[in-house]
Design a protein around this motif. Sequence first.
Motif, PDB file in Angstrom:
ATOM      1  N   GLU A   1      24.217  31.826 -50.246  1.00  0.00           N
ATOM      2  CA  GLU A   1      24.423  31.206 -48.642  1.00  0.00           C
ATOM      3  C   GLU A   1      25.779  31.584 -48.045  1.00  0.00           C
ATOM      4  O   GLU A   1      26.527  31.141 -48.118  1.00  0.00           O
ATOM      5  CB  GLU A   1      24.318  29.801 -48.957  1.00  0.00           C
ATOM      6  CG  GLU A   1      23.190  29.314 -49.229  1.00  0.00           C
ATOM      7  CD  GLU A   1      22.981  27.414 -49.130  1.00  0.00           C
ATOM      8  OE1 GLU A   1      22.900  26.843 -48.360  1.00  0.00           O
ATOM      9  OE2 GLU A   1      23.356  26.970 -50.384  1.00  0.00           O
TER      10      GLU A   1
ATOM     11  N   LEU B   1      16.574  33.993 -56.895  1.00  0.00           N
ATOM     12  CA  LEU B   1      15.447  34.429 -56.044  1.00  0.00           C
ATOM     13  C   LEU B   1      14.111  34.654 -56.707  1.00  0.00           C
ATOM     14  O   LEU B   1      12.941  34.598 -56.140  1.00  0.00           O
ATOM     15  CB  LEU B   1      15.938  36.104 -55.415  1.00  0.00           C
ATOM     16  CG  LEU B   1      17.256  36.113 -54.687  1.00  0.00           C
ATOM     17  CD1 LEU B   1      17.675  37.479 -54.632  1.00  0.00           C
ATOM     18  CD2 LEU B   1      16.587  35.737 -53.046  1.00  0.00           C
TER      19      LEU B   1
ATOM     20  N   ALA C   1      18.491  40.770 -50.009  1.00  0.00           N
ATOM     21  CA  ALA C   1      17.952  39.423 -50.084  1.00  0.00           C
ATOM     22  C   ALA C   1      18.871  38.512 -49.542  1.00  0.00           C
ATOM     23  O   ALA C   1      18.989  37.311 -49.961  1.00  0.00           O
ATOM     24  CB  ALA C   1      17.097  39.259 -51.218  1.00  0.00           C
TER      25      ALA C   1
ATOM     26  N   ASP D   1      20.706  36.023 -57.166  1.00  0.00           N
ATOM     27  CA  ASP D   1      20.456  34.562 -56.553  1.00  0.00           C
ATOM     28  C   ASP D   1      20.534  34.997 -55.083  1.00  0.00           C
ATOM     29  O   ASP D   1      21.347  35.670 -54.602  1.00  0.00           O
ATOM     30  CB  ASP D   1      21.536  33.568 -57.125  1.00  0.00           C
ATOM     31  CG  ASP D   1      21.774  33.143 -58.454  1.00  0.00           C
ATOM     32  OD1 ASP D   1      20.384  32.906 -58.864  1.00  0.00           O
ATOM     33  OD2 ASP D   1      22.529  33.215 -59.128  1.00  0.00           O
ATOM     34  N   PHE D   2      20.120  34.040 -54.239  1.00  0.00           N
ATOM     35  CA  PHE D   2      20.145  33.988 -52.939  1.00  0.00           C
ATOM     36  C   PHE D   2      21.608  33.328 -52.704  1.00  0.00           C
ATOM     37  O   PHE D   2      21.962  32.375 -53.089  1.00  0.00           O
ATOM     38  CB  PHE D   2      19.163  33.247 -52.010  1.00  0.00           C
ATOM     39  CG  PHE D   2      19.382  33.096 -50.753  1.00  0.00           C
ATOM     40  CD1 PHE D   2      19.608  34.097 -49.921  1.00  0.00           C
ATOM     41  CD2 PHE D   2      19.772  31.958 -50.320  1.00  0.00           C
ATOM     42  CE1 PHE D   2      19.598  33.968 -48.515  1.00  0.00           C
ATOM     43  CE2 PHE D   2      20.297  31.562 -48.712  1.00  0.00           C
ATOM     44  CZ  PHE D   2      20.206  32.513 -48.083  1.00  0.00           C
TER      45      PHE D   2
ATOM     46  N   ALA E   1      15.521  38.309 -47.100  1.00  0.00           N
ATOM     47  CA  ALA E   1      14.464  37.242 -47.754  1.00  0.00           C
ATOM     48  C   ALA E   1      13.752  36.781 -46.608  1.00  0.00           C
ATOM     49  O   ALA E   1      12.469  36.617 -47.252  1.00  0.00           O
ATOM     50  CB  ALA E   1      15.495  36.115 -48.400  1.00  0.00           C
TER      51      ALA E   1
ATOM     52  N   ASN F   1      17.431  43.817 -54.369  1.00  0.00           N
ATOM     53  CA  ASN F   1      18.704  43.009 -54.206  1.00  0.00           C
ATOM     54  C   ASN F   1      19.582  43.293 -55.379  1.00  0.00           C
ATOM     55  O   ASN F   1      19.194  43.217 -56.423  1.00  0.00           O
ATOM     56  CB  ASN F   1      18.550  41.587 -54.144  1.00  0.00           C
ATOM     57  CG  ASN F   1      19.680  40.985 -53.484  1.00  0.00           C
ATOM     58  OD1 ASN F   1      19.990  41.107 -52.439  1.00  0.00           O
ATOM     59  ND2 ASN F   1      20.262  39.947 -54.052  1.00  0.00           N
TER      60      ASN F   1
ATOM     61  N   VAL G   1      14.349  30.053 -46.349  1.00  0.00           N
ATOM     62  CA  VAL G   1      14.507  31.332 -47.383  1.00  0.00           C
ATOM     63  C   VAL G   1      13.918  30.813 -48.772  1.00  0.00           C
ATOM     64  O   VAL G   1      12.770  31.710 -49.232  1.00  0.00           O
ATOM     65  CB  VAL G   1      15.982  31.680 -47.667  1.00  0.00           C
ATOM     66  CG1 VAL G   1      15.808  32.842 -48.957  1.00  0.00           C
ATOM     67  CG2 VAL G   1      16.541  32.445 -46.514  1.00  0.00           C
TER      68      VAL G   1
ATOM     69  N   TYR H   1      19.795  36.215 -45.928  1.00  0.00           N
ATOM     70  CA  TYR H   1      19.071  35.583 -44.801  1.00  0.00           C
ATOM     71  C   TYR H   1      17.996  36.493 -44.271  1.00  0.00           C
ATOM     72  O   TYR H   1      16.774  36.155 -44.200  1.00  0.00           O
ATOM     73  CB  TYR H   1      19.918  34.758 -43.622  1.00  0.00           C
ATOM     74  CG  TYR H   1      20.838  33.725 -44.238  1.00  0.00           C
ATOM     75  CD1 TYR H   1      20.266  32.536 -44.633  1.00  0.00           C
ATOM     76  CD2 TYR H   1      22.063  33.911 -44.485  1.00  0.00           C
ATOM     77  CE1 TYR H   1      21.115  31.418 -45.022  1.00  0.00           C
ATOM     78  CE2 TYR H   1      22.910  32.987 -45.010  1.00  0.00           C
ATOM     79  CZ  TYR H   1      22.383  31.817 -45.144  1.00  0.00           C
ATOM     80  OH  TYR H   1      22.982  30.656 -45.606  1.00  0.00           O
TER      81      TYR H   1
END
Length: 401
Positions: A43, A61, A10, A40-41, A15, A36, A372, A12
Motif C-alpha cells: 500500500e 498477492l 503488482a 506482497d501487495f 494488480a 512482481n 486490489v 495498484y
Amino acid sequence: MQHRIVVLGAGYAGAIAAGRLARRLHREDVAITLVNAGPDFVERVRMHQLAAGQDLAPRPLGEMFAGTGVELKLAKVTGVDVDRRTVSVVGVEDAGEREELSYDTLVYALGSGWNDQGVPGTAEYAHEITGRPGALRLRARLALLEAGAPVVVVGGGLTGLEFAAEIAESRPDLDVALAARGGLGDWLSPKGRRHVRKVFDKLGITVHEHTAVTGVEADRVATADGSSIPAAVTVWTTGFAVHPIAQATTLEVTDTGRIVVDATMRSVSHPDVYAIGDAAMAMGAGDKPLRMSCASGTPMAWQAADAIAARLTGGKLPHVSLRYFNQCVSLGRREGLIQYVTADDRPVRAALTGRPAAVYKELVCRGAAWSVANPMLGMPTRPRRVVREPAGSGSAVRAAA
C-alpha cells in the motif's frame, strides 16, 4: 492457443488490471501472468505511516489472486524487447534463475521510485519512502533518534506534507522541519492552505518556505541562499522517477522515460503494449497529463483492461475521460484535508478539513486496497471466449462473445 497477457508490476495499477482482465476474459482462452518482485501487495499510499512506526497488515498477492486464473510470478524484470514481444526476468525464489516470457499483450505497470533530482549527497545521506524497503530503513533510523533530534523533510508536495505531519504526531519529541521550494501547500485553495498551516503549527513543524535544497550531508541540508538546516535525518520527497527499463526499448517515451499512450492506455508506437500508472504518459481532462498517483493509476488500469478486453472481443472501446475529483491528504491520524478539484486537477474553493477529512482519507485508502484484494468482485460482465483472428491481423487471437 491461449492469448498470453503479461502484466509487469503488482502495484495498484498492475494488480487491478490483472484482476479486471481475469474477470473480463474466459480463463480457458487467455493466460494472464502477473510479474512482481515481492510476494506482497504494498500500500504505497501508507508508506509514511509505516516509516513513522505503524504496522501494516500483510497482503499476500498469492492469496489475493488465488482462484482467479492469474498466475503470479515472483521475479524482477531486467529487460523488455517489444519488437520480439519478450520480457526478461530473474526469479527471486529460485536462486536468480533467468527466464524469458513471451507475450501477445503486455501491460507495463512497473511504476516509479524516488527522484533525487541530482542533488549532491542525496543518494548517500537522504531517506525515501517510495516503497516498503525505504520506509523500513527510515523507520529503523528514526527509532534510534533521541529526543530533540532534528528531522528535515525536503519537498512540499503531498508526500512531504503527509510524512511531516505523521512523524510530528507520532514522535512529538523530535524537531521536525519541512523545506519547500514554494509556499506551504501553494497549489491548494486558500482554505486548504490555511488548514495545512494550522495543523503544522499545532504539531510544532517548522516550515522553510521558498527554500531550495542544494545539498545533503550527514547532519544537515544546504540551501540555495548559502545557509543550512540541521538534520539528523533527511527525508527526500521531491517527486518520482520511472523505472529506466522502458527508456531502453524502442517504445516511444518522454524525455523522463514515461511511455506515451493514447486514450485507451495503448502505446502509440507498439499496439501490443499498454502502459498504466506512473510509467505512462497519458492525457486527462483538459488535455493535461495525468499526475503520478494512485488516483491516476486506478482508472488507468480500468481503462486499459477494458480496452484490451474490447479489442479481443470486438466489443465497444471505453471512451471514459479520466478526470480528478479531489486530492486526499492525511495530516496524521486525526487530521486531514480533502481538497476538491476540477476535472483537470485545479483546486476549487471547497475543501473538507479536520477529523471528517481524516476519516474520508482512511476510507479512500481502504477502498483502494479492497479493490486490489478483491479483483473478481463488483464486475457483472460475463467472461468472453477467445477465437483465432484472421491471418495477417497482427494479433495471435481475438475473442468472441
